[in-house]
Scaffold this motif. Structure first.
Motif, PDB file in Angstrom:
ATOM      1  N   THR A   1      33.617  43.543  27.847  1.00  9.38           N
ATOM      2  CA  THR A   1      32.887  43.617  26.574  1.00  9.38           C
ATOM      3  C   THR A   1      31.558  42.866  26.673  1.00  9.38           C
ATOM      4  N   ARG A   2      30.679  43.244  25.792  1.00 12.19           N
ATOM      5  CA  ARG A   2      29.360  42.635  25.688  1.00 12.19           C
ATOM      6  C   ARG A   2      29.459  41.334  24.870  1.00 12.19           C
ATOM      7  N   ILE A   3      28.688  40.321  25.253  1.00  7.65           N
ATOM      8  CA  ILE A   3      28.603  39.130  24.396  1.00  7.65           C
ATOM      9  C   ILE A   3      27.836  39.561  23.137  1.00  7.65           C
ATOM     10  N   GLN A   4      28.444  39.336  21.967  1.00  8.75           N
ATOM     11  CA  GLN A   4      27.920  39.873  20.707  1.00  8.75           C
ATOM     12  C   GLN A   4      26.789  38.990  20.162  1.00  8.75           C
ATOM     13  N   LYS A   5      25.644  39.114  20.805  1.00  5.20           N
ATOM     14  CA  LYS A   5      24.493  38.254  20.500  1.00  5.20           C
ATOM     15  C   LYS A   5      24.224  38.152  18.995  1.00  5.20           C
TER      16      LYS A   5
ATOM     17  N   HIS B   1      37.393  44.452  12.777  1.00  4.66           N
ATOM     18  CA  HIS B   1      38.180  45.477  13.467  1.00  4.66           C
ATOM     19  C   HIS B   1      37.325  46.691  13.810  1.00  4.66           C
ATOM     20  N   HIS B   2      37.859  47.507  14.719  1.00  5.24           N
ATOM     21  CA  HIS B   2      37.163  48.733  15.115  1.00  5.24           C
ATOM     22  C   HIS B   2      38.227  49.753  15.562  1.00  5.24           C
ATOM     23  N   PRO B   3      39.048  50.207  14.608  1.00  2.92           N
ATOM     24  CA  PRO B   3      40.230  50.988  14.994  1.00  2.92           C
ATOM     25  C   PRO B   3      39.929  52.368  15.577  1.00  2.92           C
ATOM     26  N   THR B   4      38.805  52.984  15.209  1.00  2.86           N
ATOM     27  CA  THR B   4      38.549  54.311  15.803  1.00  2.86           C
ATOM     28  C   THR B   4      38.183  54.153  17.280  1.00  2.86           C
ATOM     29  N   GLN B   5      37.551  53.019  17.627  1.00  5.43           N
ATOM     30  CA  GLN B   5      37.294  52.729  19.042  1.00  5.43           C
ATOM     31  C   GLN B   5      38.626  52.571  19.772  1.00  5.43           C
ATOM     32  N   THR B   6      39.577  51.904  19.117  1.00  2.00           N
ATOM     33  CA  THR B   6      40.887  51.714  19.753  1.00  2.00           C
ATOM     34  C   THR B   6      41.559  53.051  20.037  1.00  2.00           C
TER      35      THR B   6
ATOM     36  N   LEU C   1      32.342  54.154   7.981  1.00  3.84           N
ATOM     37  CA  LEU C   1      31.520  53.021   7.530  1.00  3.84           C
ATOM     38  C   LEU C   1      31.440  51.955   8.617  1.00  3.84           C
ATOM     39  N   ARG C   2      30.231  51.547   8.923  1.00  5.58           N
ATOM     40  CA  ARG C   2      30.022  50.353   9.762  1.00  5.58           C
ATOM     41  C   ARG C   2      29.194  49.372   8.961  1.00  5.58           C
ATOM     42  N   HIS C   3      29.656  48.126   8.945  1.00  3.44           N
ATOM     43  CA  HIS C   3      28.994  47.143   8.089  1.00  3.44           C
ATOM     44  C   HIS C   3      29.080  45.765   8.744  1.00  3.44           C
TER      45      HIS C   3
ATOM     46  N   HIS D   1      34.840  49.952  28.989  1.00  2.00           N
ATOM     47  CA  HIS D   1      33.852  49.144  28.245  1.00  2.00           C
ATOM     48  C   HIS D   1      33.487  49.980  27.017  1.00  2.00           C
ATOM     49  N   PRO D   2      33.498  49.391  25.824  1.00  2.95           N
ATOM     50  CA  PRO D   2      33.153  50.214  24.644  1.00  2.95           C
ATOM     51  C   PRO D   2      31.684  50.645  24.670  1.00  2.95           C
ATOM     52  N   LEU D   3      30.880  49.953  25.459  1.00  2.00           N
ATOM     53  CA  LEU D   3      29.437  50.169  25.540  1.00  2.00           C
ATOM     54  C   LEU D   3      28.803  49.848  24.178  1.00  2.00           C
ATOM     55  N   PRO D   4      27.574  49.432  24.086  1.00  2.00           N
ATOM     56  CA  PRO D   4      26.611  49.342  25.177  1.00  2.00           C
ATOM     57  C   PRO D   4      26.882  48.139  26.098  1.00  2.00           C
ATOM     58  N   ARG D   5      26.583  48.325  27.399  1.00  2.00           N
ATOM     59  CA  ARG D   5      26.672  47.180  28.311  1.00  2.00           C
ATOM     60  C   ARG D   5      25.292  46.535  28.402  1.00  2.00           C
TER      61      ARG D   5
ATOM     62  N   GLY E   1      34.022  39.975  19.316  1.00  2.00           N
ATOM     63  CA  GLY E   1      34.151  41.400  19.654  1.00  2.00           C
ATOM     64  C   GLY E   1      35.268  42.060  18.855  1.00  2.00           C
ATOM     65  N   ARG E   2      34.902  42.984  18.010  1.00  2.00           N
ATOM     66  CA  ARG E   2      35.908  43.621  17.139  1.00  2.00           C
ATOM     67  C   ARG E   2      36.752  44.640  17.895  1.00  2.00           C
ATOM     68  N   THR E   3      36.189  45.209  18.980  1.00  2.00           N
ATOM     69  CA  THR E   3      36.959  46.225  19.721  1.00  2.00           C
ATOM     70  C   THR E   3      38.249  45.613  20.275  1.00  2.00           C
ATOM     71  N   VAL E   4      38.143  44.412  20.824  1.00  2.00           N
ATOM     72  CA  VAL E   4      39.327  43.791  21.436  1.00  2.00           C
ATOM     73  C   VAL E   4      40.318  43.277  20.382  1.00  2.00           C
TER      74      VAL E   4
ATOM     75  N   THR F   1      25.140  53.801  18.359  1.00  2.00           N
ATOM     76  CA  THR F   1      24.770  55.032  19.056  1.00  2.00           C
ATOM     77  C   THR F   1      26.003  55.912  19.170  1.00  2.00           C
ATOM     78  N   ARG F   2      26.998  55.431  19.949  1.00  2.00           N
ATOM     79  CA  ARG F   2      28.192  56.233  20.240  1.00  2.00           C
ATOM     80  C   ARG F   2      29.048  56.516  19.024  1.00  2.00           C
ATOM     81  N   THR F   3      29.332  55.502  18.234  1.00  2.00           N
ATOM     82  CA  THR F   3      30.276  55.708  17.131  1.00  2.00           C
ATOM     83  C   THR F   3      29.691  56.708  16.138  1.00  2.00           C
ATOM     84  N   ARG F   4      28.432  56.489  15.749  1.00  2.00           N
ATOM     85  CA  ARG F   4      27.790  57.391  14.794  1.00  2.00           C
ATOM     86  C   ARG F   4      27.652  58.798  15.375  1.00  2.00           C
TER      87      ARG F   4
HETATM   88  C1  NCD Z   1      31.069  48.226  20.036  1.00  2.00           C
HETATM   89  C2  NCD Z   1      30.879  47.726  18.602  1.00  2.00           C
HETATM   90  O1  NCD Z   1      29.989  48.185  17.887  1.00  2.00           O
HETATM   91  O2  NCD Z   1      31.701  46.898  18.229  1.00  2.00           O
HETATM   92  N1  NCD Z   1      30.336  49.397  20.303  1.00  2.00           N
HETATM   93  C3  NCD Z   1      30.909  50.614  20.048  1.00  2.00           C
HETATM   94  O3  NCD Z   1      31.258  50.933  18.940  1.00  2.00           O
HETATM   95  N2  NCD Z   1      31.090  51.439  21.091  1.00  2.00           N
HETATM   96  C4  NCD Z   1      30.858  47.184  21.060  1.00  2.00           C
HETATM   97  C5  NCD Z   1      29.560  46.431  21.093  1.00  2.00           C
HETATM   98  O4  NCD Z   1      28.642  46.649  20.315  1.00  2.00           O
HETATM   99  O5  NCD Z   1      29.456  45.575  21.967  1.00  2.00           O
END
Ligand code: NCD
Length: 311
Positions: free
Chosen positions: A225-229, A131-136, A103-105, A263-267, A164-167, A53-56
């Motif tokens: 961070t969210r548990i990455q189900k 990784h998720h460097p633009t979030q960083t 790109l997200r994959h 929190h990067p969200l979604p929570r 969790g790639r954000t961390v 949602t947010r990144t796109r």
């Molecule tokens: C994160 C992701 O996709 O890694 N969301 C985001 O980009 N804001 C975190 C997550 O999905 O839990």
């Protein structure tokens, strides 16, 4: 500056600081208070092979606020990926259509692969548990906004540090700014050993614990961070750790006044809504900062200077 942003290693500390300065200058344009068509005529490919949602949306908002335009892969199920097209072929085609791509994959390493296949800049919007460097960049921007600096802060990262790639990206960056890191997770979801080794080899001060409440009084930043189900190989394993950390307003009584919660969200249920109204909550501002951070990044990668900037 490297052609692509795949991991935080693609940026020097000076480049990070310069991007954050640029992001600051772009705040009025991001808020719509000023029309700044710096990227007019430029086309962004939003290639999201995983939900977002947010990144796109913030990539799209950033490009459009700067006068550029966006083409979206759209729903993966209605793309040629279902016919068996390889990522290589899809990205080679995008390389011809657009000037830059996000790109997200689901596959770790996919962004690097795409970057190598394309002549346009590839921005990694998340590659599996990688990784998720633009979030960083937006996380760092939000931290710097709150404290006026990045150096020497005490940052606690909480939840799913394994998948969790954000961390993963954030811890690399903060260690380079001499932050003290506390990794809080159940043992099954601890920060991968190779990341801890890498951080330690670079002199990072790291504490590992399962105790969230005990870490609150000392923290400047708590990064939930969210548990990455979706990354668990087994549903039962997920059930064992689901809901393990839940932060509520009552837990914050002993926190420093200036402490911020990100929190990067979604929570899901990691942060109770009663935290939203406390002085500590910054996650919605953080999500907004995704627009300025991505504006600054796209300008830099496309070689477009920002008025008032140093190039
Ligand atoms: C994160 C992701 O996709 O890694 N969301 C985001 O980009 N804001 C975190 C997550 O999905 O839990």
């Amino acid at each position: 500056m490297n052609k692509d942003l795949i991991t935080m290693d693609d940026l020097t500390n000076e480049e990070i600081s310069s991007l954050l300065d640029d992001a600051d200058r772009l705040l009025p344009a991001a808020r719509g208070e000023e029309y700044l068509p710096l990227l007019q005529g430029k086309l962004l490919a939003n290639m999201f092979f995983e939900p977002s949602t947010r990144t796109r949306m913030s990539f799209e908002t950033a490009m459009k606020r700067l006068g550029g335009d966006v083409v979206n892969l759209g729903d993966v199920k209605s793309s040629s990926a279902v016919k068996g097209e390889t990522l290589y072929d899809t990205m080679r085609m995008v390389d011809g259509y657009c000037d830059i791509a996000a790109l997200r994959h689901p596959r770790q390493g996919a962004a690097q692969y795409a970057g190598d296949a394309c002549s346009i800049s590839i921005m990694n919007g998340g590659d599996g548990a990688g990784h998720h460097p633009t979030q960083t960049l937006l996380d760092l921007f939000t931290i710097r906004q709150a404290f006026g600096r990045l150096d020497g802060l005490k940052v606690a990262m909480v939840g799913d540090l394994r998948y969790g790639r954000t961390v993963h990206s954030l811890s690399h960056a903060l260690a380079r700014f001499d932050c003290e890191l506390t990794f809080i997770s159940p043992s099954q979801l601890s920060m991968p050993e190779e990341i801890i080794e890498d951080l330690t080899a670079n002199g990072a001060k790291i504490t590992v614990t399962e105790d969230l409440l005990g870490a609150i009084p000392d923290a400047d930043v708590i990064y939930m961070t969210r548990i990455q189900k979706e990354r668990f190989p087994d549903e039962d394993e997920y059930t064992k750790v689901a809901g393990i950390y839940k932060l509520s307003a009552d837990d914050l009584a002993g926190a420093k006044g200036e402490m911020i919660i990100l929190h990067p969200l979604p929570r899901v249920d990691e942060i109770h809504p009663d935290v939203d109204v406390t002085r500590h909550a910054r996650y919605f501002e953080q999500a907004f900062n995704g627009v300025v951070a991505r504006m600054a990044l796209m300008c830099k990668l496309l070689g477009v200077g920002i008025p008032g900037g140093d190039d």
